[in-house]
Scaffold this motif. Structure first.
Motif, PDB file in Angstrom:
ATOM      1  N   SER A  74       8.730  38.442 -28.421  1.00 11.44           N
ATOM      2  CA  SER A  74       7.694  38.831 -27.466  1.00 11.44           C
ATOM      3  C   SER A  74       7.550  37.812 -26.336  1.00 11.44           C
ATOM      4  CB  SER A  74       6.347  39.006 -28.187  1.00 11.44           C
ATOM      5  OG  SER A  74       5.813  37.758 -28.598  1.00 11.44           O
ATOM      6  N   PHE A  75       7.985  36.576 -26.578  1.00  9.28           N
ATOM      7  CA  PHE A  75       7.947  35.541 -25.545  1.00  9.28           C
ATOM      8  C   PHE A  75       9.281  35.389 -24.818  1.00  9.28           C
ATOM      9  CE2 PHE A  75       4.666  34.253 -28.557  1.00  9.28           C
ATOM     10  CZ  PHE A  75       3.600  33.930 -27.718  1.00  9.28           C
ATOM     11  N   LEU A  76      10.373  35.601 -25.529  1.00 10.76           N
ATOM     12  CA  LEU A  76      11.688  35.189 -25.029  1.00 10.76           C
ATOM     13  C   LEU A  76      12.622  36.326 -24.637  1.00 10.76           C
ATOM     14  CD1 LEU A  76      12.343  32.386 -27.693  1.00 10.76           C
ATOM     15  CD2 LEU A  76      11.354  32.134 -25.402  1.00 10.76           C
ATOM     16  N   ILE A  77      12.347  37.545 -25.093  1.00 10.33           N
ATOM     17  CA  ILE A  77      13.255  38.657 -24.816  1.00 10.33           C
ATOM     18  C   ILE A  77      12.447  39.833 -24.281  1.00 10.33           C
ATOM     19  CG2 ILE A  77      15.062  40.152 -25.751  1.00 10.33           C
ATOM     20  CD1 ILE A  77      15.396  38.152 -28.031  1.00 10.33           C
ATOM     21  N   PRO A  78      12.435  40.025 -22.978  1.00 13.19           N
ATOM     22  CA  PRO A  78      11.656  41.125 -22.400  1.00 13.19           C
ATOM     23  C   PRO A  78      12.208  42.482 -22.833  1.00 13.19           C
ATOM     24  CG  PRO A  78      12.328  39.529 -20.715  1.00 13.19           C
ATOM     25  CD  PRO A  78      13.100  39.207 -21.947  1.00 13.19           C
ATOM     26  N   PRO A  79      11.378  43.508 -22.830  1.00 12.89           N
ATOM     27  CA  PRO A  79      11.882  44.862 -23.104  1.00 12.89           C
ATOM     28  C   PRO A  79      13.021  45.206 -22.157  1.00 12.89           C
ATOM     29  CG  PRO A  79       9.484  44.837 -23.064  1.00 12.89           C
ATOM     30  CD  PRO A  79       9.926  43.486 -22.572  1.00 12.89           C
ATOM     31  N   ASP A  80      14.010  45.906 -22.675  1.00 15.06           N
ATOM     32  CA  ASP A  80      15.209  46.200 -21.886  1.00 15.06           C
ATOM     33  C   ASP A  80      15.593  47.658 -22.095  1.00 15.06           C
ATOM     34  OD1 ASP A  80      18.165  46.445 -21.335  1.00 15.06           O
ATOM     35  OD2 ASP A  80      17.905  44.329 -20.805  1.00 15.06           O
ATOM     36  N   ASP A  81      15.463  48.452 -21.050  1.00 18.27           N
ATOM     37  CA  ASP A  81      15.701  49.892 -21.164  1.00 18.27           C
ATOM     38  C   ASP A  81      17.121  50.206 -21.630  1.00 18.27           C
ATOM     39  OD1 ASP A  81      15.182  52.800 -20.588  1.00 18.27           O
ATOM     40  OD2 ASP A  81      16.696  52.420 -19.058  1.00 18.27           O
ATOM     41  N   ALA A  82      18.111  49.538 -21.070  1.00 18.42           N
ATOM     42  CA  ALA A  82      19.500  49.863 -21.407  1.00 18.42           C
ATOM     43  C   ALA A  82      19.835  49.512 -22.848  1.00 18.42           C
ATOM     44  CB  ALA A  82      20.452  49.141 -20.453  1.00 18.42           C
ATOM     45  N   LEU A  83      19.359  48.377 -23.314  1.00 21.69           N
ATOM     46  CA  LEU A  83      19.632  47.975 -24.693  1.00 21.69           C
ATOM     47  C   LEU A  83      18.896  48.872 -25.682  1.00 21.69           C
ATOM     48  CD1 LEU A  83      19.540  44.099 -24.286  1.00 21.69           C
ATOM     49  CD2 LEU A  83      21.552  45.481 -24.865  1.00 21.69           C
ATOM     50  N   GLU A  84      17.643  49.179 -25.368  1.00 23.15           N
ATOM     51  CA  GLU A  84      16.886  50.057 -26.256  1.00 23.15           C
ATOM     52  C   GLU A  84      17.493  51.455 -26.278  1.00 23.15           C
ATOM     53  OE1 GLU A  84      12.881  49.803 -24.876  1.00 23.15           O
ATOM     54  OE2 GLU A  84      12.700  47.671 -25.360  1.00 23.15           O
ATOM     55  N   ARG A  85      17.960  51.911 -25.135  1.00 27.63           N
ATOM     56  CA  ARG A  85      18.593  53.217 -25.067  1.00 27.63           C
ATOM     57  C   ARG A  85      19.911  53.223 -25.849  1.00 27.63           C
ATOM     58  NH1 ARG A  85      23.421  55.989 -22.988  1.00 27.63           N
ATOM     59  NH2 ARG A  85      22.768  58.123 -22.447  1.00 27.63           N
ATOM     60  N   SER A 128       8.182  37.203 -37.669  1.00 27.96           N
ATOM     61  CA  SER A 128       8.630  36.055 -36.888  1.00 27.96           C
ATOM     62  C   SER A 128       9.590  36.477 -35.785  1.00 27.96           C
ATOM     63  CB  SER A 128       9.307  35.039 -37.811  1.00 27.96           C
ATOM     64  OG  SER A 128       9.766  33.917 -37.078  1.00 27.96           O
ATOM     65  N   ASP A 129      10.541  37.365 -36.115  1.00 26.06           N
ATOM     66  CA  ASP A 129      11.460  37.869 -35.087  1.00 26.06           C
ATOM     67  C   ASP A 129      10.689  38.516 -33.949  1.00 26.06           C
ATOM     68  OD1 ASP A 129      13.733  37.040 -36.376  1.00 26.06           O
ATOM     69  OD2 ASP A 129      14.320  39.017 -37.104  1.00 26.06           O
ATOM     70  N   ASP A 130       9.771  39.384 -34.295  1.00 26.68           N
ATOM     71  CA  ASP A 130       9.001  40.098 -33.285  1.00 26.68           C
ATOM     72  C   ASP A 130       8.157  39.144 -32.442  1.00 26.68           C
ATOM     73  OD1 ASP A 130      10.060  42.455 -34.230  1.00 26.68           O
ATOM     74  OD2 ASP A 130       8.293  43.029 -35.386  1.00 26.68           O
ATOM     75  N   PHE A 131       7.566  38.146 -33.095  1.00 26.37           N
ATOM     76  CA  PHE A 131       6.710  37.193 -32.389  1.00 26.37           C
ATOM     77  C   PHE A 131       7.518  36.414 -31.354  1.00 26.37           C
ATOM     78  CE2 PHE A 131       4.833  32.941 -31.982  1.00 26.37           C
ATOM     79  CZ  PHE A 131       3.548  33.268 -31.584  1.00 26.37           C
ATOM     80  N   HIS A 132       8.631  35.832 -31.770  1.00 26.96           N
ATOM     81  CA  HIS A 132       9.434  35.036 -30.837  1.00 26.96           C
ATOM     82  C   HIS A 132      10.019  35.908 -29.726  1.00 26.96           C
ATOM     83  CE1 HIS A 132       9.468  31.040 -32.773  1.00 26.96           C
ATOM     84  NE2 HIS A 132       9.227  31.740 -33.861  1.00 26.96           N
TER      85      HIS A 132
END
Length: 243
Positions: free
Chosen positions: A39-50, A33-37
């Motif tokens: 995927s619509f509401l939180i775009p990939p973010d290089d700085a946060l992922e890094r 459910s977290d991943d599904f929502h």
């Protein structure tokens, strides 16, 4: 919200090691459910992922808020038009970045971190994310650094995400420097339902109970707790308004 770092008191290392055992194992449905929502509401973010990868590479525990929770904190800060935010428990600075991005250019996050190693990793993450100019990191036990904050420089929002045994200490200090009408959020106050279980009586649970008892008798605070289930397990947060 998340499994939080006990990053503001010397006794926090054992709490970091045992915290995961206090939470229920995440249900695959919650993770999906977290991943599904997201995927619509939180775009990939290089700085946060890094920031997450850099923190893990430097040996920091994997207990930051997850993306949905970080986005919620970000939106709350924007909703109230926050210009100054206090954070207790920096870890690798993941939630700090979410907060800093919610602020105007002249805004500031003051974040407290016990360990110099964690603070250095967080500062590197802030530089990469381009928000270092908005963040001031106070290194050392928060019970010692928080009292150094002046009374006349008020914060709009405080986020307490450190060792639960010291919740009440941090809450009182946050109230001292948060403005009237400001918000104080305390993370990890459900703890897989253990706070309400009379058979469990450890330091973390007692810390949450002491906070709840204090707020019950504080006529200047109106608050509620919200339980959450997510990829981090079963927990929740306290949302308090300083009247």
């Amino acid at each position: 919200m998340s499994a939080s770092p006990a990053s503001s008191e010397p006794a926090s290392a054992p709490a970091r090691r045992t915290y995961a055992r206090m939470l229920s194992k995440p249900d695959p449905n919650w993770v999906r459910s977290d991943d599904f929502h997201a995927s619509f509401l939180i775009p990939p973010d290089d700085a946060l992922e890094r920031a997450l990868k850099n923190s893990a590479a430097n040996g920091l525990p994997d207990i930051a808020v997850h993306a949905g929770q970080g986005k919620l904190l970000h939106l709350l800060a924007r909703t109230i038009g926050a210009k100054r935010i206090l954070e207790v428990g920096t870890l690798g600075g993941y939630s700090t970045i979410w907060f800093a991005r919610a602020l105007p250019e002249d805004g500031q996050v003051v974040t407290c971190e016990l360990l110099d190693k964690f603070a250095k990793v967080a500062k590197d993450n802030f530089e990469y994310a381009g928000v270092a100019n908005k963040i001031n990191v106070l290194v050392g036990p928060a019970a010692e650094t928080l009292p150094t904050l002046p009374d006349d420089e008020k914060f709009d929002l405080a986020f307490i995400d450190a060792d639960k045994a010291s919740n009440l200490v941090y809450f009182k200090q946050a109230k001292r420097v948060v403005k009237r009408g400001g918000v104080i959020i305390v993370d990890n106050v459900i703890r897989n339902g253990t706070v309400a279980n009379p058979d469990i009586d450890d330091d973390n649970v007692r810390g949450v109970r002491a906070l709840l008892e204090h707020i019950k008798n504080d006529k200047e605070i109106d608050a509620t707790t919200i339980g959450t289930v997510s990829e981090k397990g079963y927990d929740g947060f306290l949302y308090a308004l300083y009247l």
